[in-house]
Design a protein around this motif. Structure first.
Motif, PDB file in Angstrom:
ATOM      1  N   LEU A   5       0.829  -1.199   0.000  1.00  0.00           N
ATOM      2  CA  LEU A   5       0.000   0.000   0.000  1.00  0.00           C
ATOM      3  C   LEU A   5       0.867   1.255   0.000  1.00  0.00           C
ATOM      4  N   ILE A   6       1.947   1.228   0.768  1.00  0.00           N
ATOM      5  CA  ILE A   6       2.860   2.377   0.790  1.00  0.00           C
ATOM      6  C   ILE A   6       3.423   2.635  -0.605  1.00  0.00           C
ATOM      7  N   ALA A   7       3.814   1.556  -1.293  1.00  0.00           N
ATOM      8  CA  ALA A   7       4.377   1.700  -2.635  1.00  0.00           C
ATOM      9  C   ALA A   7       3.340   2.259  -3.617  1.00  0.00           C
ATOM     10  N   VAL A   8       2.114   1.767  -3.530  1.00  0.00           N
ATOM     11  CA  VAL A   8       1.051   2.268  -4.422  1.00  0.00           C
ATOM     12  C   VAL A   8       0.794   3.741  -4.149  1.00  0.00           C
ATOM     13  N   GLY A  82       8.156   0.396  -8.409  1.00  0.00           N
ATOM     14  CA  GLY A  82       9.379   1.200  -8.488  1.00  0.00           C
ATOM     15  C   GLY A  82       9.675   1.638  -9.898  1.00  0.00           C
ATOM     16  N   VAL A  83       9.345   0.797 -10.874  1.00  0.00           N
ATOM     17  CA  VAL A  83       9.537   1.146 -12.284  1.00  0.00           C
ATOM     18  C   VAL A  83       8.642   2.320 -12.664  1.00  0.00           C
ATOM     19  N   VAL A  84       7.378   2.235 -12.290  1.00  0.00           N
ATOM     20  CA  VAL A  84       6.437   3.310 -12.616  1.00  0.00           C
ATOM     21  C   VAL A  84       6.851   4.599 -11.907  1.00  0.00           C
ATOM     22  N   PHE A  85       7.243   4.475 -10.640  1.00  0.00           N
ATOM     23  CA  PHE A  85       7.688   5.645  -9.877  1.00  0.00           C
ATOM     24  C   PHE A  85       8.853   6.327 -10.575  1.00  0.00           C
ATOM     25  N   ALA A  86       9.858   5.560 -10.975  1.00  0.00           N
ATOM     26  CA  ALA A  86      11.030   6.119 -11.643  1.00  0.00           C
ATOM     27  C   ALA A  86      10.666   6.749 -12.976  1.00  0.00           C
ATOM     28  N   GLY A  87       9.758   6.121 -13.705  1.00  0.00           N
ATOM     29  CA  GLY A  87       9.341   6.671 -14.996  1.00  0.00           C
ATOM     30  C   GLY A  87       8.681   8.028 -14.857  1.00  0.00           C
ATOM     31  N   VAL A  88       7.844   8.171 -13.845  1.00  0.00           N
ATOM     32  CA  VAL A  88       7.152   9.448 -13.635  1.00  0.00           C
ATOM     33  C   VAL A  88       8.138  10.519 -13.164  1.00  0.00           C
ATOM     34  N   VAL A  89       9.074  10.152 -12.296  1.00  0.00           N
ATOM     35  CA  VAL A  89      10.076  11.118 -11.846  1.00  0.00           C
ATOM     36  C   VAL A  89      10.924  11.613 -13.014  1.00  0.00           C
ATOM     37  N   VAL A 200      -1.641   6.401 -15.370  1.00  0.00           N
ATOM     38  CA  VAL A 200      -0.544   5.988 -14.492  1.00  0.00           C
ATOM     39  C   VAL A 200      -1.092   5.489 -13.155  1.00  0.00           C
ATOM     40  N   VAL A 201      -2.064   6.201 -12.602  1.00  0.00           N
ATOM     41  CA  VAL A 201      -2.667   5.786 -11.327  1.00  0.00           C
ATOM     42  C   VAL A 201      -3.347   4.428 -11.486  1.00  0.00           C
ATOM     43  N   VAL A 202      -4.062   4.244 -12.574  1.00  0.00           N
ATOM     44  CA  VAL A 202      -4.724   2.956 -12.835  1.00  0.00           C
ATOM     45  C   VAL A 202      -3.686   1.842 -12.951  1.00  0.00           C
ATOM     46  N   LEU A 203      -2.580   2.127 -13.638  1.00  0.00           N
ATOM     47  CA  LEU A 203      -1.501   1.146 -13.770  1.00  0.00           C
ATOM     48  C   LEU A 203      -0.952   0.759 -12.401  1.00  0.00           C
ATOM     49  N   ALA A 204      -0.774   1.746 -11.528  1.00  0.00           N
ATOM     50  CA  ALA A 204      -0.267   1.472 -10.180  1.00  0.00           C
ATOM     51  C   ALA A 204      -1.250   0.616  -9.386  1.00  0.00           C
ATOM     52  N   LEU A 205      -2.533   0.928  -9.478  1.00  0.00           N
ATOM     53  CA  LEU A 205      -3.547   0.147  -8.771  1.00  0.00           C
ATOM     54  C   LEU A 205      -3.572  -1.293  -9.259  1.00  0.00           C
ATOM     55  N   LEU A 325      18.130   6.416 -14.640  1.00  0.00           N
ATOM     56  CA  LEU A 325      18.975   6.790 -13.509  1.00  0.00           C
ATOM     57  C   LEU A 325      18.190   6.754 -12.205  1.00  0.00           C
ATOM     58  N   MET A 326      16.961   7.240 -12.239  1.00  0.00           N
ATOM     59  CA  MET A 326      16.134   7.243 -11.034  1.00  0.00           C
ATOM     60  C   MET A 326      15.794   5.814 -10.605  1.00  0.00           C
ATOM     61  N   TYR A 327      15.581   4.920 -11.577  1.00  0.00           N
ATOM     62  CA  TYR A 327      15.255   3.531 -11.235  1.00  0.00           C
ATOM     63  C   TYR A 327      16.401   2.869 -10.492  1.00  0.00           C
ATOM     64  N   LEU A 328      17.625   3.164 -10.910  1.00  0.00           N
ATOM     65  CA  LEU A 328      18.779   2.606 -10.202  1.00  0.00           C
ATOM     66  C   LEU A 328      18.829   3.085  -8.758  1.00  0.00           C
ATOM     67  N   ILE A 329      18.327   4.302  -8.503  1.00  0.00           N
ATOM     68  CA  ILE A 329      18.334   4.867  -7.150  1.00  0.00           C
ATOM     69  C   ILE A 329      17.214   4.268  -6.285  1.00  0.00           C
ATOM     70  N   VAL A 330      16.010   4.156  -6.869  1.00  0.00           N
ATOM     71  CA  VAL A 330      14.843   3.756  -6.055  1.00  0.00           C
ATOM     72  C   VAL A 330      14.619   2.249  -6.019  1.00  0.00           C
ATOM     73  N   ARG A 331      15.295   1.488  -6.870  1.00  0.00           N
ATOM     74  CA  ARG A 331      15.043   0.050  -6.926  1.00  0.00           C
ATOM     75  C   ARG A 331      15.197  -0.625  -5.571  1.00  0.00           C
ATOM     76  N   PRO A 332      16.220  -0.288  -4.766  1.00  0.00           N
ATOM     77  CA  PRO A 332      16.317  -0.946  -3.458  1.00  0.00           C
ATOM     78  C   PRO A 332      15.172  -0.629  -2.493  1.00  0.00           C
TER      79      PRO A 332
END
Length: 334
Positions: A5-8, A82-89, A200-205, A325-332
């Motif tokens: 839920l936190i990730a979504v 994390g992939v979607v998050f990095a893409g939006v950033v 994007v929100v629908v994809l995350a859900l 670049l952002m994905y490499l940062i947020v993946r962990p």
């Protein structure tokens, strides 16, 4: 709290942050011509654009479905969020860079580039290249061409139809007409750009397991995206407004009306008929160029137009690079 839920929620928050930057970045799409011709005052124009975006968001569900399920395929689970998050950033980063330099690039293609770039690094992720070509690349090429040609043709028609009119009276009349064309443009912008955030929100859900259908659009996502886009629009993007409204050509009310009418028609056709997520920026900018070319080719400041086109070309890969670049940062973290 449940980690999923936190990730979504993190993806939803960053998607709405993108929505806000989209609003102030692309406010120029709807109002630059009306402001530059003095058909509307800046704050009135921004307020009308915000309302139009809010209304348009409730109409663009076909575009939302395309973004949510038709561009990338990601396995259900927290790592994919994390992939979607990095893409939006990545898209937000490119929006802020181009806003700073007053370059009217496409927030839409920044988002698509970000999602594709991050997905290429994701385990189990796949880019739907056929849909990318059909729904993104081809419209990206064709919509500016159509906007330019229709802008030229419509402006020729306006000049011929009112060739014997009094210039002062015509300018006053077209200023009133621009109120309608700018409103139509605002609704078209909402149909396209709010819908992309909804996707994007629908994809995350869907990835998070909170809904079973990647094409189902909950009503609350429409209201949330519409409200944030409207707020961002009202905040204004004055650097880009100056570029579109003053630096490409010297606009008068007839040219402004013609450009806005053409651009809004192209947006409506793609959103309602094709469900294609095209760029409002590309469409209105090319329509302005086409309208300006009716005076004479030299009336268009092609050096400015050339810089804009270069920005269009590099937006997709640049946002993709930022997303990688952002994905490499947020993946962990996911």
């Amino acid at each position: 709290m449940d980690p999923m839920l936190i990730a979504v929620l993190a993806v939803i928050v960053i998607a709405l942050a993108f929505d806000y930057t989209n609003g102030f970045h692309d406010a120029a799409n709807a109002i630059a011509t009306s402001v530059s011709t003095r058909a509307l005052t800046p704050r009135v124009a921004l307020g009308m654009a915000a309302v139009g975006n809010f209304i348009g968001a409730h109409i663009g569900t076909k575009v939302a479905a395309t973004v949510g399920s038709g561009l990338v395929t990601l396995p259900i689970g927290r790592p994919s969020l994390g992939v979607v998050f990095a893409g939006v950033v990545g898209a937000i980063a490119w929006n802020l860079i181009t806003w700073y330099f007053g370059l009217p690039s496409s927030s839409s293609h920044a988002l698509f580039g970000g999602l594709v770039g991050a997905t290429l690094f994701a385990a189990g992720g796949a880019v739907q290249w056929t849909n990318i070509i059909e729904k993104v690349i081809i419209p990206m090429i064709l919509s500016p061409m159509v906007g330019f040609l229709l802008g030229f043709v419509v402006m020729i028609g306006v000049l011929w139809a009112f060739r014997n009119g009094n210039p002062g009276k015509l300018n006053r009349g077209f200023r009133w007409a621009q109120t309608v064309s700018a409103a139509a443009m605002s609704v078209g912008h909402g149909m396209q750009d709010a819908a992309k955030t909804i996707g994007v929100v629908v994809l995350a859900l869907y990835i998070g397991g909170y809904q079973d259908d990647a094409k189902f659009v909950p009503e609350w996502t429409i209201w949330a995206s519409a409200a944030v886009l409207a707020a961002g629009t009202y905040a204004g993007g004055w650097r880009i407004i100056r570029t579109l409204g003053r630096k490409i050509i010297d606009l008068r009310p007839p040219e402004g009306f013609a450009a806005e009418t053409v651009a809004s028609c192209v947006l409506y056709f793609n959103a309602l008929v094709l469900g294609a997520p095209i760029s409002t920026t590309h469409t209105i900018t090319s329509a302005i160029m086409g309208v300006g070319a009716t005076k004479r080719l030299s009336a268009v400041r092609w050096n400015v137009a050339g810089n804009i086109v270069i920005g269009w070309i590099i937006t997709f890969p640049a946002a993709g690079l930022f997303a990688c670049l952002m994905y490499l940062i947020v993946r962990p973290l996911f």
